[in-house]
Design a protein around this motif. Sequence first.
Motif, PDB file in Angstrom:
ATOM      1  N   THR A 156      33.471  36.754  47.573  1.00 47.58           N
ATOM      2  CA  THR A 156      32.561  37.806  47.129  1.00 47.58           C
ATOM      3  C   THR A 156      31.559  38.244  48.195  1.00 47.58           C
ATOM      4  O   THR A 156      31.086  39.385  48.175  1.00 47.58           O
ATOM      5  N   LEU A 157      31.194  37.358  49.111  1.00 45.22           N
ATOM      6  CA  LEU A 157      30.208  37.665  50.152  1.00 45.22           C
ATOM      7  C   LEU A 157      30.773  37.265  51.510  1.00 45.22           C
ATOM      8  O   LEU A 157      31.664  36.416  51.600  1.00 45.22           O
ATOM      9  N   ALA A 158      30.246  37.852  52.552  1.00 47.75           N
ATOM     10  CA  ALA A 158      30.671  37.467  53.898  1.00 47.75           C
ATOM     11  C   ALA A 158      30.176  36.076  54.245  1.00 47.75           C
ATOM     12  O   ALA A 158      30.821  35.354  55.016  1.00 47.75           O
ATOM     13  N   GLU A 159      29.047  35.671  53.659  1.00 47.86           N
ATOM     14  CA  GLU A 159      28.486  34.337  53.906  1.00 47.86           C
ATOM     15  C   GLU A 159      27.446  34.037  52.838  1.00 47.86           C
ATOM     16  O   GLU A 159      27.043  34.929  52.087  1.00 47.86           O
ATOM     17  N   PRO A 160      27.016  32.780  52.704  1.00 47.48           N
ATOM     18  CA  PRO A 160      26.035  32.449  51.665  1.00 47.48           C
ATOM     19  C   PRO A 160      24.738  33.234  51.841  1.00 47.48           C
ATOM     20  O   PRO A 160      24.325  33.540  52.963  1.00 47.48           O
ATOM     21  N   ARG A 161      24.090  33.529  50.716  1.00 52.42           N
ATOM     22  CA  ARG A 161      22.802  34.215  50.718  1.00 52.42           C
ATOM     23  C   ARG A 161      21.831  33.494  49.786  1.00 52.42           C
ATOM     24  O   ARG A 161      22.230  32.957  48.745  1.00 52.42           O
ATOM     25  N   HIS A 162      20.558  33.491  50.157  1.00 50.73           N
ATOM     26  CA  HIS A 162      19.477  32.808  49.443  1.00 50.73           C
ATOM     27  C   HIS A 162      19.532  33.153  47.951  1.00 50.73           C
ATOM     28  O   HIS A 162      19.506  34.320  47.568  1.00 50.73           O
ATOM     29  N   SER A 163      19.620  32.095  47.111  1.00 47.74           N
ATOM     30  CA  SER A 163      19.756  32.341  45.681  1.00 47.74           C
ATOM     31  C   SER A 163      18.489  32.907  45.055  1.00 47.74           C
ATOM     32  O   SER A 163      18.553  33.587  44.028  1.00 47.74           O
ATOM     33  N   GLY A 164      17.325  32.659  45.680  1.00 42.99           N
ATOM     34  CA  GLY A 164      16.094  33.229  45.141  1.00 42.99           C
ATOM     35  C   GLY A 164      15.981  34.717  45.417  1.00 42.99           C
ATOM     36  O   GLY A 164      15.557  35.480  44.558  1.00 42.99           O
ATOM     37  N   GLU A 165      16.407  35.113  46.600  1.00 43.08           N
ATOM     38  CA  GLU A 165      16.283  36.521  46.967  1.00 43.08           C
ATOM     39  C   GLU A 165      17.434  37.376  46.458  1.00 43.08           C
ATOM     40  O   GLU A 165      17.262  38.570  46.175  1.00 43.08           O
ATOM     41  N   PHE A 166      18.646  36.761  46.354  1.00 46.63           N
ATOM     42  CA  PHE A 166      19.821  37.566  46.031  1.00 46.63           C
ATOM     43  C   PHE A 166      20.500  37.170  44.713  1.00 46.63           C
ATOM     44  O   PHE A 166      21.291  37.945  44.179  1.00 46.63           O
ATOM     45  N   GLY A 167      20.201  35.970  44.189  1.00 49.56           N
ATOM     46  CA  GLY A 167      20.819  35.533  42.942  1.00 49.56           C
ATOM     47  C   GLY A 167      20.405  36.409  41.775  1.00 49.56           C
ATOM     48  O   GLY A 167      19.244  36.805  41.661  1.00 49.56           O
ATOM     49  N   GLY A 168      21.388  36.691  40.901  1.00 50.44           N
ATOM     50  CA  GLY A 168      21.119  37.584  39.769  1.00 50.44           C
ATOM     51  C   GLY A 168      21.797  38.929  39.937  1.00 50.44           C
ATOM     52  O   GLY A 168      22.067  39.612  38.954  1.00 50.44           O
ATOM     53  N   ALA A 169      22.049  39.301  41.194  1.00 54.17           N
ATOM     54  CA  ALA A 169      22.770  40.546  41.466  1.00 54.17           C
ATOM     55  C   ALA A 169      23.954  40.300  42.399  1.00 54.17           C
ATOM     56  O   ALA A 169      25.043  40.853  42.195  1.00 54.17           O
ATOM     57  N   ALA A 170      23.768  39.469  43.421  1.00 60.65           N
ATOM     58  CA  ALA A 170      24.884  39.161  44.323  1.00 60.65           C
ATOM     59  C   ALA A 170      25.921  38.330  43.562  1.00 60.65           C
ATOM     60  O   ALA A 170      25.573  37.337  42.911  1.00 60.65           O
ATOM     61  N   PRO A 171      27.214  38.715  43.615  1.00 58.34           N
ATOM     62  CA  PRO A 171      28.235  38.006  42.832  1.00 58.34           C
ATOM     63  C   PRO A 171      28.515  36.607  43.381  1.00 58.34           C
ATOM     64  O   PRO A 171      28.831  36.441  44.558  1.00 58.34           O
ATOM     65  N   ASP A 172      28.390  35.628  42.488  1.00 53.18           N
ATOM     66  CA  ASP A 172      28.620  34.221  42.814  1.00 53.18           C
ATOM     67  C   ASP A 172      30.111  33.929  42.671  1.00 53.18           C
ATOM     68  O   ASP A 172      30.671  34.002  41.570  1.00 53.18           O
ATOM     69  N   ALA A 173      30.803  33.585  43.773  1.00 50.46           N
ATOM     70  CA  ALA A 173      32.252  33.378  43.738  1.00 50.46           C
ATOM     71  C   ALA A 173      32.634  32.218  42.816  1.00 50.46           C
ATOM     72  O   ALA A 173      33.651  32.283  42.106  1.00 50.46           O
ATOM     73  N   LEU A 174      31.856  31.155  42.813  1.00 49.30           N
ATOM     74  CA  LEU A 174      32.186  30.015  41.968  1.00 49.30           C
ATOM     75  C   LEU A 174      32.054  30.383  40.497  1.00 49.30           C
ATOM     76  O   LEU A 174      32.888  30.000  39.668  1.00 49.30           O
ATOM     77  N   LEU A 175      31.030  31.151  40.165  1.00 50.09           N
ATOM     78  CA  LEU A 175      30.851  31.587  38.777  1.00 50.09           C
ATOM     79  C   LEU A 175      32.022  32.470  38.338  1.00 50.09           C
ATOM     80  O   LEU A 175      32.534  32.335  37.224  1.00 50.09           O
ATOM     81  N   VAL A 176      32.474  33.347  39.219  1.00 50.24           N
ATOM     82  CA  VAL A 176      33.631  34.196  38.917  1.00 50.24           C
ATOM     83  C   VAL A 176      34.863  33.322  38.655  1.00 50.24           C
ATOM     84  O   VAL A 176      35.603  33.523  37.677  1.00 50.24           O
ATOM     85  N   LEU A 177      35.084  32.337  39.517  1.00 50.83           N
ATOM     86  CA  LEU A 177      36.255  31.472  39.376  1.00 50.83           C
ATOM     87  C   LEU A 177      36.187  30.672  38.077  1.00 50.83           C
ATOM     88  O   LEU A 177      37.193  30.542  37.358  1.00 50.83           O
ATOM     89  N   LEU A 178      35.026  30.146  37.737  1.00 45.67           N
ATOM     90  CA  LEU A 178      34.893  29.355  36.516  1.00 45.67           C
ATOM     91  C   LEU A 178      35.175  30.195  35.276  1.00 45.67           C
ATOM     92  O   LEU A 178      35.802  29.722  34.318  1.00 45.67           O
ATOM     93  N   HIS A 179      34.732  31.439  35.284  1.00 45.27           N
ATOM     94  CA  HIS A 179      35.031  32.322  34.154  1.00 45.27           C
ATOM     95  C   HIS A 179      36.533  32.541  34.038  1.00 45.27           C
ATOM     96  O   HIS A 179      37.085  32.565  32.928  1.00 45.27           O
ATOM     97  N   ALA A 180      37.218  32.704  35.162  1.00 39.94           N
ATOM     98  CA  ALA A 180      38.673  32.900  35.131  1.00 39.94           C
ATOM     99  C   ALA A 180      39.385  31.653  34.617  1.00 39.94           C
ATOM    100  O   ALA A 180      40.299  31.738  33.782  1.00 39.94           O
TER     101      ALA A 180
END
Length: 446
Positions: A194-218
Amino acid sequence: MEGLRADLERLAAIPSIAFPGHPAEPVQEAHDLVVSLLREAGVPTVERIDLPGTAPVVYGDIPPPEPDAPTVLLYGHYDVQPAGDESLWLSPPFVPTPVPGGLRARGIADDKSNLIAYLGMLRLYEGRPPVGIKLVVEGQEEYGSVFDAFPPTDPARFACDAMVIADLGNLRPGTPTLTTGLRGACEVMVEVRTLAEPRHSGEFGGAAPDALLVLLHALATLHDARGDVAVPGLRREPWEGTTYTDEEFRDLASVHDDLPLLGSGSLGERLWSGPAITVIGLDAPGVEQAASAVVPYARAKLNLRFHPLQDPHEARERLVDHLLAQRPFGIPLTVTPGDTGPGFEARTGGPAYRAALTALKEAWGTEASYVATGGSIPLVNGLAKAAPEAEVLLFGAQDSMCNLHAPNERVLLSELRNTVVAMAAFLREYAADYRAARPAPAQDPR
């Protein structure tokens, strides 16, 4: 039994692990011992089959005693699983150690006990059984090899009227059991980026798509609320044979007492005549190294077990199609099909099956049960293709409580003894039934 026990201890003391990274010398030592034991038991022809990248296969042949006698192929393997974490063993894994009623060692049940059962049968008949015998003893079954596909390339060598696959055993000790089905298996990889590299969860979490969360839903779409597989098109049927009690299964699977079992329907249906999907691997940041960052990439490896009669490519395609249809939060998955292997369902009701039912009852004193297994024996399909008209019987000296592939594997000597009796009685009964079933020769009209 005293001699068979001694030979089993000799064979089980050899760490014949045919996995990469393990020495080849013990595998060769086990091969040589099997060859020696078969020759001593009266097998007149013992040959070695060498194939690329594969431990040697032992092939033995005893011609039929009469032109109208059937030929039975006997299969087993002399290699074993690695011991695993030896700290979990109560005794060294390659030091055969007495336990109540039996012996403990790696490979002593799977599959060296069954090789010794064949040896006992040959000794009872002094090398002259009432049928022709072909022996196939593989040296790399546990890791897999090119031998799985070899029998159809040389059908004359493997031609037979019936075959006994002694690489399994009874549902429980004292319960004679014929295995009539093997589930097929395949693997599928599913990944998300989902992203080119990890991004700070405080600044970007909530809008930036979390790849692990996507996989768990699948992954959560693979089963319904009861734990049954929810992938359309995977075959599931009621199981009509014998199965475990819930208590037996909980003990075998080491399920915690306060947790429910997954799925609905009988245990036989969930374990053998229906599908199972297991997440066998997951690539994601480990907890100890976790950073406060949105995860850019996650991957899972899935193992699918499917109905013995379902086409393996169809079963894999159903799982792949289901995953490709999932788009959690609108994000697609990358799905890569892996290896697949067919299941197997034996034909029952022929003269070999009738003989086996009689022999098992003679050995154990009770009627035989029918089960299937979720495991796989890839060579069974290769042998069945080489001899498509042959009846296939699966029984042996192991039992479901023997800890095969686990620490503290053991075999019970009572099961070994009864298996020897059953093998010998099967050959006797099959030879008689086979001759009786053959049409009488035409009478000379003169």
